[in-house]
Design a protein around this motif. Structure first.
Motif, short mmCIF file in Angstrom:
data_model
loop_
_atom_site.label_atom_id
_atom_site.label_comp_id
_atom_site.label_asym_id
_atom_site.label_seq_id
_atom_site.Cartn_x
_atom_site.Cartn_y
_atom_site.Cartn_z
N GLN A 141 0.83 -1.20 0.00
CA GLN A 141 0.00 0.00 0.00
C GLN A 141 0.87 1.25 0.00
O GLN A 141 0.54 2.25 -0.64
CB GLN A 141 -0.93 -0.02 1.22
CG GLN A 141 -2.06 1.01 1.16
CD GLN A 141 -3.02 0.75 0.01
OE1 GLN A 141 -3.51 -0.35 -0.17
NE2 GLN A 141 -3.29 1.76 -0.80
N GLU A 196 3.81 1.57 -1.35
CA GLU A 196 4.32 1.72 -2.72
C GLU A 196 3.24 2.36 -3.60
O GLU A 196 3.50 3.27 -4.37
CB GLU A 196 4.72 0.34 -3.25
CG GLU A 196 5.19 0.32 -4.69
CD GLU A 196 6.60 0.88 -4.85
OE1 GLU A 196 7.18 1.31 -3.85
OE2 GLU A 196 7.10 0.89 -6.00
N VAL A 197 2.00 1.87 -3.44
CA VAL A 197 0.89 2.41 -4.22
C VAL A 197 0.69 3.89 -3.90
O VAL A 197 0.49 4.71 -4.80
CB VAL A 197 -0.41 1.62 -3.94
CG1 VAL A 197 -1.63 2.37 -4.44
CG2 VAL A 197 -0.34 0.24 -4.58
N ARG A 198 0.78 4.22 -2.63
CA ARG A 198 0.59 5.61 -2.23
C ARG A 198 1.66 6.50 -2.87
O ARG A 198 1.37 7.61 -3.32
CB ARG A 198 0.65 5.72 -0.71
CG ARG A 198 -0.59 6.36 -0.12
CD ARG A 198 -0.58 6.31 1.38
NE ARG A 198 -1.37 5.20 1.86
CZ ARG A 198 -1.06 4.43 2.89
NH1 ARG A 198 0.06 4.65 3.56
NH2 ARG A 198 -1.83 3.45 3.26
N ARG A 199 2.87 5.98 -2.91
CA ARG A 199 3.97 6.75 -3.53
C ARG A 199 3.65 7.01 -5.00
O ARG A 199 3.73 8.15 -5.47
CB ARG A 199 5.29 5.97 -3.40
CG ARG A 199 6.51 6.72 -3.93
CD ARG A 199 7.74 5.82 -3.97
NE ARG A 199 7.63 4.72 -4.92
CZ ARG A 199 7.78 4.85 -6.25
NH1 ARG A 199 8.04 6.04 -6.76
NH2 ARG A 199 7.67 3.81 -7.04
N ILE A 200 3.23 5.94 -5.71
CA ILE A 200 2.93 6.11 -7.14
C ILE A 200 1.75 7.06 -7.32
O ILE A 200 1.80 8.01 -8.10
CB ILE A 200 2.61 4.75 -7.79
CG1 ILE A 200 3.82 3.82 -7.71
CG2 ILE A 200 2.16 4.94 -9.24
CD1 ILE A 200 3.54 2.40 -8.16
N ALA A 201 0.67 6.83 -6.55
CA ALA A 201 -0.54 7.63 -6.71
C ALA A 201 -0.25 9.10 -6.45
O ALA A 201 -0.74 9.98 -7.16
CB ALA A 201 -1.64 7.11 -5.78
N ARG A 233 2.30 10.68 -7.10
CA ARG A 233 2.99 11.28 -8.24
C ARG A 233 2.07 11.47 -9.44
O ARG A 233 2.20 12.44 -10.18
CB ARG A 233 4.19 10.42 -8.65
CG ARG A 233 5.24 10.33 -7.56
CD ARG A 233 6.54 9.80 -8.10
NE ARG A 233 7.08 10.66 -9.15
CZ ARG A 233 8.08 10.34 -9.93
NH1 ARG A 233 8.65 9.15 -9.80
NH2 ARG A 233 8.52 11.17 -10.84
#
Lengths: 171, 486
Positions: free
Chosen positions: B89, B91-96, B98
């Protein structure tokens, strides 16, 4: 359907999987219970760029670690049928809830394409997604769609044709 | 094109998930249709199907793999699946963060609501609001009140029953057969009437409420909310679904306890479903019975709630076993679709009716046999003593016997008795408590045997029988001595 390439449509419930399935396939559709379960799986054939593909609309799943019978069936389809392309359909409004499954499918070595759907609803909610950057971050193709009105279907078909053969892509 | 993203899982420094994954990966020799990395992750998360598959394919390395998994888990203070989900999650938060841009700074309403339902401070009042509006107002007041009054009073007692009784007494000369069809407990006058006029509307309305709750995505949020309290009684948030379903039909809910991961959780929830979770039919009749007496409803709810927690706590203390772990992906909140709700409700009501209508008719026949052979008189005579201990009149004894055939049968009998003006407020509450706790219906009893085995089912039954009267006795004793009137 023996020598056709296979495409599996995956994603959580209510993200537009069935609509996308309908857009791609058309008339020849078979609905059957997955062997040994009460879960229904829909299959059909799509003609994309002059080539026929067998398309499977898998039951809704949130994670590769299944809790429900639907999720088990969806995973079994991915494992046993070894699709040549996995289309992960997601709700563009809610990337944080959708992407964990994308990461898991990529992690599993599946030939994944991301269908960024419901962009109309996202726009209405004031949400914008930089799909090029998203594709770069994930290292896979991202296609922008609104399945309900057909936006992005042409682009999706083109990318499917360009995707190449299964043996080259599969880990 | 770039390489597909690789999500890293760190975990504790001294033994990260990555180390375990690498070790497992080196031992996997076969192909699985999934990457070795995924197989390793699923094994670490106790995925049964994958464990079986690997068990079959990697006979030589199985012991080593199992040891790596055991070893890795020792280093984790949280369940591994939680650890992995959290890092993913992140990692997903980091991508989202951006790629997603929100134009309006405002949080969408659904997100706010979602947060509120899971925060204990606001979530518990919301839960009570849902129960109050959904169960008390809609199923209880509207269903068991308005709709049942119309079907029972106007349709059956006003039109159908007198008509059936007249026809039967005209064409059937034998009294025993007349009784079977149109007597006090007759096939038509009791069996069909209870099924159609009482149970059908109540169960239908409950299933509508359940479908709305289910489709809105509220259940997983409720699971998150009460996970912590449920852990005290040996259950996890996962048990919310059978428990809420038990408010509809405890037999169905007992079947659903199969989805719980440990034997201990299954046993505790079967016990609680048998004892302290009233089904919708019973709930409806009891709410109708206590209508207009808000204090009585509160008292009844309070006692049942306390029993639920107390017995859950006690069972959890007595039964050995690990505390359950629980992590659930929470799907977004959604507006339920009317069409879906209609389809689901229709399917469930149909299933339910196919199951219960024969039981209702069978119960009428058994009661009829019991009465003409006088066996029931004997059992009822035996029940008189405990019934009088809890301060109820003799006429209440049959209610408990019939309550075993259908939970709501008993409650419905109480309903009839109350209409005749035979009970005081205190007696009503005591009777409602005793009946709610009393034996599960015969269908649930059979389901208990099927799911938990004969010995356990009988054990539960005897305990429930004894406990229900003890609690009712205590309540009656306390209320009587305090001179409470309700």
């Amino acid at each position: 359907m023996k020598n056709m390439k296979k495409i599996a449509i995956v994603g959580s419930p209510n993200v537009g999987k069935s609509v996308l399935f309908g857009n791609l396939t058309g008339r020849y559709v078979i609905v059957s219970n997955y062997p040994g379960t009460t879960v229904e799986v829909t299959r059909g054939v799509a003609k994309i760029g002059g080539e026929e593909f067998e398309i499977t609309d898998t039951p809704g799943m949130y994670s590769l670690l299944p809790i429900t019978e639907e999720e088990s069936v969806a995973r079994r389809i991915l494992i046993q049928e070894k699709p040549d392309i996995v289309l992960h359909v997601i709700d563009a409004k809610n990337l944080e809830r959708m992407l964990p499954l994308t990461l898991q499918i990529i992690e599993a070595g599946m030939p994944t394409m991301l269908v960024l759907n419901m962009l109309d609803e996202a726009a209405a909610a004031g949400i914008e997604v930089d799909s090029a950057l998203l594709g770069k971050e994930l290292g896979i193709s991202v296609i922008r769609t609104v399945c309900t009105d057909g936006t992005g279907m042409e682009e999706l078909r083109k990318r499917i044709t360009a995707y190449g053969t299964a043996s080259e892509n599969r880990v | 094109m770039e390489q597909p993203l690789k999500t890293e899982y760190r975990g504790p420094v001294e033994y990260s998930v990555e180390i375990a994954l690498e070790k497992i990966g080196n031992l996997l020799t076969q192909s699985y249709g999934l990457s070795k990395r995924t197989i390793g992750l699923l094994l670490l998360q106790d995925d049964r199907e994958i464990a079986e598959l690997v068990g079959k394919k990697e006979l030589d390395h199985l012991a080593q793999i199992e040891e790596i998994i055991r070893d890795a888990k020792i280093h984790y203070s949280y369940p591994v699946e939680y650890e992995i989900a959290m890092e993913r999650q992140e990692e997903v938060r980091r991508i989202a963060s951006r790629v997603v841009r929100k134009k309006r700074g405002k949080e969408p309403f659904a997100e706010t609501l979602s947060r509120l339902t899971m925060n204990p401070v606001t979530g518990i009042p919301i839960l009570f609001l849902v129960l109050y509006v959904g169960l008390y107002k809609f199923v209880g007041a509207f269903g068991a009140g308005t709709v049942v009054n119309f079907l029972e009073g106007t349709v059956f007692e006003g039109h159908i029953n007198p008509y059936v009784i007249k026809i039967v007494s005209l064409i059937i000369p034998w009294n025993a057969i007349r009784e079977l069809i149109a007597g006090q407990y007759g096939l038509v006058t009791l069996g069909v009437r209870y099924a159609v006029a009482l149970i059908l509307p109540i169960v239908t309305l409950f299933f509508i409420v359940f479908a709305v709750i289910e489709d809105s995505g509220y259940l997983p949020r409720l699971a998150m909310l009460i996970d912590r309290s449920f852990k005290k009684i040996g259950l996890s948030g996962r048990a919310v679904i059978p428990m809420v379903l038990g408010l509809g039909c405890a037999t169905m809910a007992t079947m659903v306890t199969r989805t719980l991961p440990t034997k201990r959780e299954r046993l505790i929830s079967t016990m609680l479903l048998s004892l302290a979770v009233p089904c919708s039919a019973q709930l409806g009749v009891i709410l109708a019975l206590l209508e207009g007496r808000p204090h009585a409803v509160l008292l009844w709810g309070g006692v049942i709630g306390l029993v639920f927690l107390f017995i859950g706590y006690l069972t959890a203390k007595i039964l050995p076993g690990e505390r359950p772990s629980f992590y659930m992906e929470v799907p977004p909140l959604r507006m339920p679709q009317l069409y879906n709700i209609i389809v689901k409700t229709y399917g469930r009501v149909k299933w339910y009716f196919k199951e219960i209508m024969p039981l209702f008719l069978l119960a009428s026949v058994i009661i009829w046999i019991g009465q003409i052979t006088r066996t029931f008189d004997l059992v009822i005579a035996l029940l008189r003593a405990p019934v009088s201990w809890i301060g109820l009149p003799d006429e209440a004894a049959p209610i408990f016997l019939f309550g075993f055939f259908r939970r709501d049968y008993g409650a419905a009998g109480l309903f009839d008795l109350n209409k005749a003006g035979a009970l005081s407020g205190v007696q009503l509450v005591v009777a409602s408590i005793a009946l709610t706790l009393f034996l599960p219906c015969i269908a649930q009893f059979l389901m208990n045997i099927k799911e938990r085995g004969l010995k356990t089912a009988l054990g539960i039954t005897f305990f429930v029988l004894f406990f229900s009267f003890t609690v009712a006795f205590a309540v009656n004793f306390v209320l009587g001595n305090l001179g409470v009137t309700l």
